[in-house]
Design an enzyme around this catalytic site. Sequence first.
Site, PDB file in Angstrom:
ATOM      1  N   ASP A   1     130.391  88.378  61.004  1.00  0.00           N
ATOM      2  CA  ASP A   1     130.823  89.713  60.607  1.00  0.00           C
ATOM      3  C   ASP A   1     130.635  89.766  59.113  1.00  0.00           C
ATOM      4  O   ASP A   1     131.188  88.943  58.379  1.00  0.00           O
ATOM      5  CB  ASP A   1     132.270  90.001  60.998  1.00  0.00           C
ATOM      6  CG  ASP A   1     132.526  91.500  61.024  1.00  0.00           C
ATOM      7  OD1 ASP A   1     131.764  92.219  61.694  1.00  0.00           O
ATOM      8  OD2 ASP A   1     133.470  91.967  60.370  1.00  0.00           O
ATOM      9  N   SER A   2     129.812  90.671  58.699  1.00  0.00           N
ATOM     10  CA  SER A   2     129.451  90.715  57.294  1.00  0.00           C
ATOM     11  C   SER A   2     129.391  92.156  56.838  1.00  0.00           C
ATOM     12  O   SER A   2     129.341  93.085  57.644  1.00  0.00           O
ATOM     13  CB  SER A   2     128.103  90.024  57.063  1.00  0.00           C
ATOM     14  OG  SER A   2     127.097  90.606  57.876  1.00  0.00           O
TER      15      SER A   2
ATOM     16  N   ASN B   1     121.567  92.457  66.358  1.00  0.00           N
ATOM     17  CA  ASN B   1     120.885  92.866  65.138  1.00  0.00           C
ATOM     18  C   ASN B   1     119.665  91.979  64.920  1.00  0.00           C
ATOM     19  O   ASN B   1     119.788  90.766  64.722  1.00  0.00           O
ATOM     20  CB  ASN B   1     121.857  92.760  63.954  1.00  0.00           C
ATOM     21  CG  ASN B   1     121.281  93.278  62.664  1.00  0.00           C
ATOM     22  OD1 ASN B   1     120.236  92.827  62.221  1.00  0.00           O
ATOM     23  ND2 ASN B   1     121.971  94.220  62.049  1.00  0.00           N
ATOM     24  N   ALA B   2     118.478  92.585  64.969  1.00  0.00           N
ATOM     25  CA  ALA B   2     117.240  91.813  64.854  1.00  0.00           C
ATOM     26  C   ALA B   2     117.126  91.118  63.504  1.00  0.00           C
ATOM     27  O   ALA B   2     116.598  90.004  63.408  1.00  0.00           O
ATOM     28  CB  ALA B   2     116.036  92.724  65.081  1.00  0.00           C
TER      29      ALA B   2
ATOM     30  N   PHE C   1     117.264  93.629  55.122  1.00  0.00           N
ATOM     31  CA  PHE C   1     117.701  94.758  55.938  1.00  0.00           C
ATOM     32  C   PHE C   1     119.035  95.243  55.391  1.00  0.00           C
ATOM     33  O   PHE C   1     119.544  94.725  54.396  1.00  0.00           O
ATOM     34  CB  PHE C   1     117.824  94.353  57.415  1.00  0.00           C
ATOM     35  CG  PHE C   1     118.822  93.259  57.684  1.00  0.00           C
ATOM     36  CD1 PHE C   1     120.094  93.554  58.137  1.00  0.00           C
ATOM     37  CD2 PHE C   1     118.491  91.921  57.473  1.00  0.00           C
ATOM     38  CE1 PHE C   1     121.022  92.545  58.379  1.00  0.00           C
ATOM     39  CE2 PHE C   1     119.407  90.904  57.721  1.00  0.00           C
ATOM     40  CZ  PHE C   1     120.676  91.221  58.171  1.00  0.00           C
TER      41      PHE C   1
END
Length: 213
Positions: free
Chosen positions: A78-79, A19-20, A164
């Site tokens: 992990d969110s 994930n950028a 994001f």
Amino acid sequence: MSAEILNPNLRRVVLASNNAGKLREFSALFAPLGIELVPQSELGVSEAEEPHATFVENALAKARHASRHTGLPALADDSGLCVVALGGAPGVHSARYAQQPGGARSDAANNALLVRELAAAGDRRAWYVALLALVRTENDPCPLIGEGLWHGEIVDAPAGEHGFGYDPHFYLPQQGCTAAQLAPEHKNRISHRAQALAQLLDKLRATGPVDRP
């Protein structure tokens, strides 16, 4: 100010994410510590499965997967977003909330579904969760875990150009704006990931040497 250098074995850590947005945030948070984060994609590591029902189990699975394939210490996050009116959903499914079988993940689709699901809800309370897992080796028996919670509310109209995920819809009453309206450097001081990182680093300092040049 001199950077705080942690255990030399942790100068280079693989980030178990492609994930950028997460890479940008974590790189900014770790840079002052003298730690280089290398995204797993640069090392040819595929994404790990996330089959578990809890954030901590998924974070550990991803960290061990990245360490196993690189031989490096690995950090995994992990969110997700938990919404009171949805019984804690989307939760561990936040990144793929609106994803169709075989389809691509989309922040826009996830946000659109969230707004539709909350159309008749009076209670808009929600919180972001971040679980960080750091393993020194694949079979590290004492992984370091950091947890952060960030409370807010869901709003229908998106606002802001930063961040994001669900940030444009995640309103922070104390700040009077959405997470996406915060300057990145401000967000990196108060977000769920910042809180989780602070907790993880406190544990790291307590369990290993810290060199101060």
